[in-house]
Design an enzyme around this catalytic site. Sequence first.
Site, PDB file in Angstrom:
ATOM      1  N   CYS A 428      -2.971   4.038   1.897  1.00  0.00           N
ATOM      2  CA  CYS A 428      -3.282   3.853   0.464  1.00  0.00           C
ATOM      3  C   CYS A 428      -4.734   3.416   0.367  1.00  0.00           C
ATOM      4  O   CYS A 428      -5.567   3.838   1.159  1.00  0.00           O
ATOM      5  CB  CYS A 428      -2.321   2.854  -0.176  1.00  0.00           C
ATOM      6  SG  CYS A 428      -2.459   1.161   0.431  1.00  0.00           S
ATOM      7  N   GLY A 429      -5.042   2.563  -0.578  1.00  0.00           N
ATOM      8  CA  GLY A 429      -6.417   2.100  -0.708  1.00  0.00           C
ATOM      9  C   GLY A 429      -6.774   1.011   0.268  1.00  0.00           C
ATOM     10  O   GLY A 429      -7.874   0.982   0.828  1.00  0.00           O
TER      11      GLY A 429
END
Length: 468
Positions: A428-429
């Site tokens: 993800c981030g």
Amino acid sequence: MQFHQRFVPGLAIASYIVGDEKSSEAAVIDPTRDVDDYIDFAKDNNLHIKHIIETHVHADFVCGSRELKSRLNDEPTIHCSGYGGKDWTQSFADQHVKEGDTITMGDLKFGYKHVPGHTPEHISINLFDMTRSKETPWVMFSGDFLFVGDVGRPDLLGEEEQKELAHQLYESVFERLKEFADFTEVYPAHGAGSLCGKAIGSRRSSTVGYERRFNPALQKQPEEQWVESLLNEMPLSPSYFKRMKQVNRQGPAIIENRLSDQKRWDARQVHERVCDDCLIVDVRSKESFAAAHIPNTINIPFGSNLPTWTGWVLPYDRPILVISDEPSQIKQVVTHLLRVGFDDIEGYLEGGIGSWETSGFPLSTLNTMSVHDLSRKRKTEKQLTILDVRTDKEWNDGHIEGAIHIHGGRLQERVDELPSDKPVAVVCGSGYRASIASSFLKREGFEDVTNIMGGMSAWKAAELPTVS
């Protein structure tokens, strides 16, 4: 006039209490379900809450009107919109208001403007200081109609309704808003981070004039072009929004003392519930969860984003037990859950994961990997599936070549697209959303799951290759 804006991070909810010194009366606008702050502010300022006003049927949190009225011995009057037809009439309201109706508290007066588009029944609540002007509102409580730098999205009710709502929103923005002076102050129901808009600004108030000049959504274009621009790159809306609409139309249950009255469960009791219908939610950090956790638990790390992600990934038809190593967090965790309608919270594991371990019950771990290790492994491990659970916009801004993209909030619907018999690396981030997704995959029977720590932020910082 006494004025207090209450802001809830994460869900980015802004609600308000306005008081009149002459009458000692107050009104609360768009309250959340945890109502102590409104009651305490009124008490500290010698005010009596007489009115509770809703701008619209909220989609992202459970409205607190019934809760606040109950806590105040049913004395306040609840005012909700009288527009939108029977499907949008909130049955628990004491009064259904329309344009021309008013509330007077000493030197203050509230009026209403129908501004549909985000929802059919949406109203703005307009505040007049009658010592200064009885005809021109000083403040507009704009709800989800007008935000700082944005307007409310018209696409939350489905594709069929979207076309009509977008047309209504266009009319509200470019016709109904004309009646407000440039100096009218704007106080919306949300700030940056809310999914009720696309690009809400970080400031928590503005003026009509400033928004007319600098808000992209208030720049006049032909309607079809304006709607297309507004909806372009609109973020996905959580599936729980539909449930919140239903709850807030009908009237949510009264929660009373559930915030402070949480049952403590020992490890043996929790162990007995693991295989039952109870859902165990671990709110510890992604690092702590990876090191050791109770099998089949879902990890949603504690923080302001917890309520949004519980709404994204948890079912509403099962009781919840909470795992935390910080007893002081429990009340806030329960508050987060209640705000988005998880009412069946049975309690928490006393002593945290340590009590589980000392009781001799089994623990699971979650694999973790650095971005450098992932870069090397993807070249040699042909069976490896890289799953990117970020938003569409993040994905389009750059992703790992060959990765599969499934938004984390849609993983439950699309889990069959992933091979369960092959290793899966989740990115993800930063690793927060990947930990949520990884815990879900493990619960679904995926054996070889790895959370890529640091996520795409670390990948890009290391100047590893991306495609877009």
